[in-house]
Motif scaffolding. Structure first.
Motif, PDB file in Angstrom:
ATOM      1  N   UNK A 118      58.045  64.585  55.787  1.00  0.00           N
ATOM      2  CA  UNK A 118      58.163  63.281  56.475  1.00  0.00           C
ATOM      3  C   UNK A 118      57.321  62.785  57.093  1.00  0.00           C
ATOM      4  N   UNK A 119      56.182  63.538  57.625  1.00  0.00           N
ATOM      5  CA  UNK A 119      55.109  63.481  58.517  1.00  0.00           C
ATOM      6  C   UNK A 119      53.753  63.041  57.693  1.00  0.00           C
ATOM      7  N   UNK A 120      52.786  61.977  58.175  1.00  0.00           N
ATOM      8  CA  UNK A 120      51.922  61.963  57.578  1.00  0.00           C
ATOM      9  C   UNK A 120      50.489  62.094  58.752  1.00  0.00           C
ATOM     10  N   UNK A 121      49.823  62.992  58.963  1.00  0.00           N
ATOM     11  CA  UNK A 121      48.829  62.944  59.933  1.00  0.00           C
ATOM     12  C   UNK A 121      47.585  62.007  59.536  1.00  0.00           C
ATOM     13  N   UNK A 122      47.054  61.337  60.436  1.00  0.00           N
ATOM     14  CA  UNK A 122      45.983  60.372  59.893  1.00  0.00           C
ATOM     15  C   UNK A 122      44.777  60.749  60.847  1.00  0.00           C
ATOM     16  N   UNK A 123      43.639  60.824  60.466  1.00  0.00           N
ATOM     17  CA  UNK A 123      42.448  61.077  61.461  1.00  0.00           C
ATOM     18  C   UNK A 123      41.291  59.895  60.739  1.00  0.00           C
ATOM     19  N   UNK A 124      41.319  59.137  62.149  1.00  0.00           N
ATOM     20  CA  UNK A 124      40.450  57.935  61.501  1.00  0.00           C
ATOM     21  C   UNK A 124      39.415  57.643  62.598  1.00  0.00           C
ATOM     22  N   UNK A 125      38.269  57.497  62.338  1.00  0.00           N
ATOM     23  CA  UNK A 125      37.090  57.061  63.177  1.00  0.00           C
ATOM     24  C   UNK A 125      36.393  55.713  62.932  1.00  0.00           C
ATOM     25  N   UNK A 126      36.886  54.767  63.468  1.00  0.00           N
ATOM     26  CA  UNK A 126      36.389  53.247  63.182  1.00  0.00           C
ATOM     27  C   UNK A 126      34.857  53.329  63.160  1.00  0.00           C
ATOM     28  N   UNK A 127      34.363  52.143  62.474  1.00  0.00           N
ATOM     29  CA  UNK A 127      32.903  52.045  62.480  1.00  0.00           C
ATOM     30  C   UNK A 127      32.117  51.889  63.760  1.00  0.00           C
ATOM     31  N   UNK A 128      31.028  52.861  63.838  1.00  0.00           N
ATOM     32  CA  UNK A 128      30.501  52.864  65.048  1.00  0.00           C
ATOM     33  C   UNK A 128      30.783  53.456  66.380  1.00  0.00           C
ATOM     34  N   UNK A 129      32.047  54.263  66.099  1.00  0.00           N
ATOM     35  CA  UNK A 129      32.656  54.901  67.221  1.00  0.00           C
ATOM     36  C   UNK A 129      32.507  56.359  67.154  1.00  0.00           C
ATOM     37  N   UNK A 130      32.273  57.192  68.330  1.00  0.00           N
ATOM     38  CA  UNK A 130      32.025  58.526  68.470  1.00  0.00           C
ATOM     39  C   UNK A 130      33.209  59.407  67.912  1.00  0.00           C
ATOM     40  N   UNK A 131      34.516  58.992  68.565  1.00  0.00           N
ATOM     41  CA  UNK A 131      35.482  60.021  68.452  1.00  0.00           C
ATOM     42  C   UNK A 131      36.410  59.410  67.488  1.00  0.00           C
ATOM     43  N   UNK A 132      37.121  60.491  66.663  1.00  0.00           N
ATOM     44  CA  UNK A 132      38.210  60.341  65.860  1.00  0.00           C
ATOM     45  C   UNK A 132      39.388  59.639  66.801  1.00  0.00           C
TER      46      UNK A 132
ATOM     47  N   UNK B 173      43.580  60.197  66.170  1.00  0.00           N
ATOM     48  CA  UNK B 173      44.734  61.199  65.443  1.00  0.00           C
ATOM     49  C   UNK B 173      46.152  60.450  65.670  1.00  0.00           C
ATOM     50  N   UNK B 174      46.868  59.966  64.705  1.00  0.00           N
ATOM     51  CA  UNK B 174      47.787  59.543  64.646  1.00  0.00           C
ATOM     52  C   UNK B 174      49.021  60.098  63.786  1.00  0.00           C
ATOM     53  N   UNK B 175      50.228  60.087  64.148  1.00  0.00           N
ATOM     54  CA  UNK B 175      51.380  60.636  63.522  1.00  0.00           C
ATOM     55  C   UNK B 175      52.358  59.738  62.945  1.00  0.00           C
ATOM     56  N   UNK B 176      52.072  59.606  61.744  1.00  0.00           N
ATOM     57  CA  UNK B 176      53.083  58.407  60.979  1.00  0.00           C
ATOM     58  C   UNK B 176      54.398  59.315  60.640  1.00  0.00           C
ATOM     59  N   UNK B 177      55.629  58.718  61.217  1.00  0.00           N
ATOM     60  CA  UNK B 177      56.924  59.269  60.622  1.00  0.00           C
ATOM     61  C   UNK B 177      57.467  58.364  59.592  1.00  0.00           C
ATOM     62  N   UNK B 178      57.591  58.806  58.480  1.00  0.00           N
ATOM     63  CA  UNK B 178      58.128  57.861  57.464  1.00  0.00           C
ATOM     64  C   UNK B 178      59.509  57.639  57.472  1.00  0.00           C
ATOM     65  N   UNK B 179      60.399  58.437  58.028  1.00  0.00           N
ATOM     66  CA  UNK B 179      61.998  58.098  58.143  1.00  0.00           C
ATOM     67  C   UNK B 179      61.894  57.147  59.009  1.00  0.00           C
ATOM     68  N   UNK B 180      61.213  57.233  60.320  1.00  0.00           N
ATOM     69  CA  UNK B 180      61.442  56.281  61.514  1.00  0.00           C
ATOM     70  C   UNK B 180      60.881  55.027  61.294  1.00  0.00           C
TER      71      UNK B 180
END
Length: 895
Positions: free
Chosen positions: A277-291, A293-300
């Motif tokens: 039920x959890x999806x972890x997201x690792x995202x680094x927007x354009x021109x940014x140095x750090x990633x 990290x987000x936790x998406x809870x599909x049920x909630x």
């Protein structure tokens, strides 16, 4: 941190029934019952857990003792390791201003712990007196100027001593020792490669994946689809997480700004991990140095940002969620953070207690040498305490020795001794081996209690998600199948509590669907009224306000919005706070426009449009030639009057300081009222005259139509039911005429007389039809009686059952009887029809019965019957009654 689900308390079911009479909806009642059943489950869980601790014994985590060790130099302790039999190897870092060479004793010390006294005594470093090791030890300090000790690691029976030799945590030198019979054997002075391979386990209990090109969705608001379950948009100035595959809107459930608002959907670097039920997201927007990290809870349908996942993250036992260096996240939506744990923490190891309830996650900071210990309890589903230290060691009996380094070098260092449940196998409490739960097993009972806690966490959720009640019912059913031993007396009725929870949850599913619909409707209504408010404000900003009519129009619209906002507050599940904020905005805008309106009213020409309109209405009223025209003028005058009333209210509410100005405004409005009253009076007189002329012609036409309709309906009335139907239609037509001509008494009298005439006409028609129907039905029954008599006589002469059935199926007279039955049904005389059908059916049955009797009695011929051994002649001649003369007298005689 969310509350413990086992601490919720609610009133009993009897109180719930009382509350329901005070206006609680069905869903609220079921919700309260679910909470009460959850309390029962919690109480029974507590009894089961108490019995478990009695049977298997319980080791609680607690601080046993605090002590100190003493070093010869001021130093900062870095790590410690147990060498067996109470001996510990400590590692330190010492900085000498003038000393050129670092000795072995400046970095390492061996202490022996007296079990009885609990004190530490320093011992010689004989275990480390290996010539090759001493050479390698001096080499790294002489070659690398910034060398300092970082940690010990015991892996697969080998001891690794790790030193950092540069500015980066990856610049290391590692010495490898074999641990043999509580002693040490030096193996390798260049074990860096070996340590990098086995020093730390994988830092994530999952694999990051990259979305393929088919996951990209282009449009006005492009985004990337993650398994069609969640959608990531990183354009337009913010990072947005959406749950709908909708590129026409940029709205989502979570958003945060990005540095470059001009980036495209392809520019961001995105990876994900699918964990149920959890999806972890690792995202680094354009021109940014750090990633990020987000936790998406599909049920909630919720998102939490936890950047420490990037360093390391482990999966909790039984897939309860995730644990990371500064906290944990459960699949129930609970996130607990213990504060910043710094950066660069790696997962060093995970230790599971034999009881199946406790797990210890050990994280290590390479830059500072700090350990973070997170003991997770499976039943309560939480980490009660985050323990930080600079070295620790576990004894086989579960005792934990640890120390914390001070910021400044010290000679005296604090040591703590703690009791923990993380002992080795064979050190379990004795327990009650003959108990029922012992045969079940501690791990099995712990797993059951942990799943019960999951159910309780769902029950106590303040904001249920879409499938929550179905999940509760499913979980309860699964537990009842998985743990049949709960039906035993030592299950303390947990199974019964689960059954009741399942039943209540099943009932809550449909009701919650209704509540969700109401909530969606409430959200939509708030959104609609907010859009209406914004639209009205925009219209006000565009208005020129050169005419008084524009002020009146805007103020009237604001009043209507205020009324709508107040009305919406009474609806269920409405966002009252947002409505209140909107109401405040509308009130402020109304006050501002009202003030401007008063300023405009002080101008001499402000009232001219209304004065001119009233004069035009008066002139038009004098020339009106039809009632419809008069009504239009009357509506226009009424609208003008209402606007003037609102103007008077605005002037009175604002309280203008100069009374002469107020008087001048009201006098101007009063003058217009005078003209409007003249308009009404003129219209009243003209309307009365026009209605007399128009009404007479219209009434004559309506009466003529009524007469034609009545004549047509009477012709169509061929049954009593149709008489009733068409009489009702005529009655409705007459009532409409009475409403139309209610102001004309002479017409009402004529309508009343006409109603009476038509009622009598339809009644006479109905009576005539009923009489004709009755005559027809009587005639049909008389004919049928004669036919039935003939049929009965004919059936009496038949000799076989086949002959009787053939006759009943094909004879013309039988067909005539069936036609008669159908005719009676068409006449709606079902009583006679049913009676005739019954008599016909009885004739056939009686004929068959009599034939069988004759065949059984008349065995020797048609005129002889046999009863037993005797035969009798039968006279079947018909009997006649006559009179005979005998002895001069008349006698009655049967022949």
């Amino acid at each position: 941190m969310a509350e413990d689900p086992t601490t919720t308390s609610t009133p009993p079911d009897e109180d719930v029934e009382k509350q329901s009479t005070l206006g609680s909806g069905t869903y609220e009642i079921i919700r309260q019952r679910l909470t009460n059943q959850g309390n029962q489950l919690r109480e029974r869980m507590s009894k089961l857990d108490g019995r478990r601790k009695e049977v298997f014994g319980s080791i609680e985590s607690k601080l046993l003792k605090a002590d100190r060790i003493h070093t010869a130099h001021h130093c900062i302790p870095q790590d410690m390791v147990q060498l067996g039999h109470g001996r510990f190897l400590f590692g330190f870092n010492v900085r000498f201003a003038l000393k050129k060479e670092v000795e072995l004793g400046d970095v390492f010390s061996i202490y022996n712990r007296d079990k009885e006294a609990g004190e530490f005594h320093e011992e010689p470093l004989d275990l480390l007196a290996d010539e090759k090791f001493l050479t390698d030890f001096k080499r790294i300090y002489n070659v690398y100027e910034r060398t300092f000790f970082t940690k010990f690691s015991v892996i697969e029976g080998n001891l690794y001593m790790v030193f950092q030799t540069g500015n980066n945590a990856t610049d290391i030198a590692v010495f490898k020792w074999g641990m043999v019979n509580d002693g040490l054997q030096y193996l390798d002075g260049r074990a860096e490669t070996d340590f990098r391979r086995v020093g730390f386990p994988p830092q994530h209990g999952f694999t990051w994946k990259t979305p393929d090109r088919e996951s990209y969705r282009y449009g006005d608001h492009p985004h990337i689809s993650i398994k069609d379950r969640v959608f990531v948009e990183c354009v337009g100035g913010d990072l947005t997480i959406k749950v709908e595959d909708n590129t026409s809107s940029g709205h989502g459930i979570y958003s945060e700004p990005v540095d470059d608002r001009h980036q495209k959907v392809d520019d961001a670097e995105i990876a994900y991990a699918n964990l149920g039920p959890l999806i972890l997201l690792k995202i680094r927007p354009y021109k940014e140095q750090a990633f990020r990290y987000l936790i998406f809870n599909e049920k909630l349908q919720s998102v939490k940002r936890v950047d420490s996942i990037g360093d390391s993250c482990a999966i909790l036992p039984e897939d309860h969620g995730l644990v990371f260096p500064d906290g944990y996240y459960l699949t129930t939506g609970e996130l607990k953070l213990f504060g910043s744990a710094g950066e660069g923490h790696v997962l060093e190891r995970t230790i599971h207690a034999p009881n199946g309830e406790d797990s210890l996650f050990v994280f290590y900071a390479r830059t500072t040498g700090e350990y973070v210990l997170l003991p997770y309890r499976l039943i309560s589903q939480k980490v009660d305490e985050r323990i930080t230290c600079h070295g620790f060691s576990l004894f086989p009996n579960g005792h934990l020795v640890l120390f914390r380094a001070d910021n400044e070098p010290q000679k005296h260092h604090m040591i703590q001794l703690r009791q923990t449940p993380f002992h080795l196998a064979g050190f379990e409490p004795e327990g009650q081996r003959d108990a029922f739960l012992y045969s079940v097993g501690n791990r099995e009972v712990v797993r059951c209690l942990a799943e019960c806690t999951e159910v309780l966490a769902l029950v106590r959720k303040d904001e249920p998600y879409a499938e929550m009640y179905a999940d509760i019912a499913t979980q309860c059913a699964r537990m009842l199948d998985a743990y049949p031993w709960l039906s035993d007396a030592e299950g303390f009725g947990v199974d019964d509590a689960l059954r009741q929870l399942r039943e209540v949850a099943d009932r809550a599913v449909d009701e919650f669907d209704k509540v969700q619909r109401l909530q969606r409707d409430a959200v939509q209504k708030v959104a609609d009224v907010a859009a209406a408010v914004e639209s009205q404000f925009a219209e006000a900003r565009r208005a020129s306000f050169q005419l008084l009519e524009e002020y009146v129009h805007q103020l009237a619209a604001l009043r209507r919005l205020t009324g709508e906002l107040i009305t919406l507050k009474d609806e269920r599940y409405i966002d009252v706070a947002k409505l209140t904020a909107l109401e405040t905005q509308v009130s402020e805008e109304n006050a501002r426009l009202s003030q401007q309106c008063v300023g405009f009213l002080l101008k001499p020409e402000a009232m001219d449009p209304y004065r001119v309109a009233a004069e035009e209405q008066l002139a038009a009223a004098e020339k009106v030639s039809r009632v419809a025209e008069a009504r239009k003028i009357e509506e226009s005058a009424a609208k003008t009057s209402a606007e003037l009333e609102m103007l008077i209210e605005i002037v009175n509410n604002l309280g203008i300081e100069d009374a002469t100005e107020t008087t001048r405004i009201i006098d101007g409005i009063t003058g217009i009222y005078t003209l409007l009253n003249q308009v009404r009076g003129t219209l009243r007189n003209r309307t009365h005259d026009l209605q007399q002329a128009e009404g007479t012609a219209r009434f004559a036409a309506q009466m003529k139509l009524l007469g034609q309709s009545a004549a047509s309906y009477l012709d169509l009335c061929d049954t009593p039911a149709k008489c009733e139907e068409y009489l009702n239609r005529i009655s409705v037509q007459i009532e409409e005429m009475e409403g139309t001509f209610s102001d004309f008494d002479e017409f009402i009298i004529q309508i009343t007389e006409r109603r009476t005439e038509l009622y009598e006409a339809f009644e006479q028609r109905k009576v005539a039809l009923v009489e004709a129907r009755n005559r027809r039905a009587t005639a049909l029954m008389t004919s049928a009686d004669r036919i039935l008599k003939v049929v009965g006589n004919r059936l009496a002469t038949m000799e076989t059952t086949q002959e009787i059935n053939t006759y009943l199926a094909s004879d013309v007279m039988i067909g005539k009887l069936r036609e008669t039955i159908q005719q009676l049904m068409d006449l709606e005389d079902t009583l006679k029809a049913d009676d005739l059908a019954t008599r016909l059916r009885s004739l056939g049955q009686e004929a068959v019965r009599q034939l069988k009797d004759r065949q059984e009695l008349f065995t020797e011929g048609p005129g002889v019957i046999r009863l037993g051994k005797h035969s009798f002649n039968v006279n079947s001649q018909p009997l006649d009654l006559t009179t005979v003369q005998r002895d001069g007298k008349q006698f009655i005689h049967i022949t």
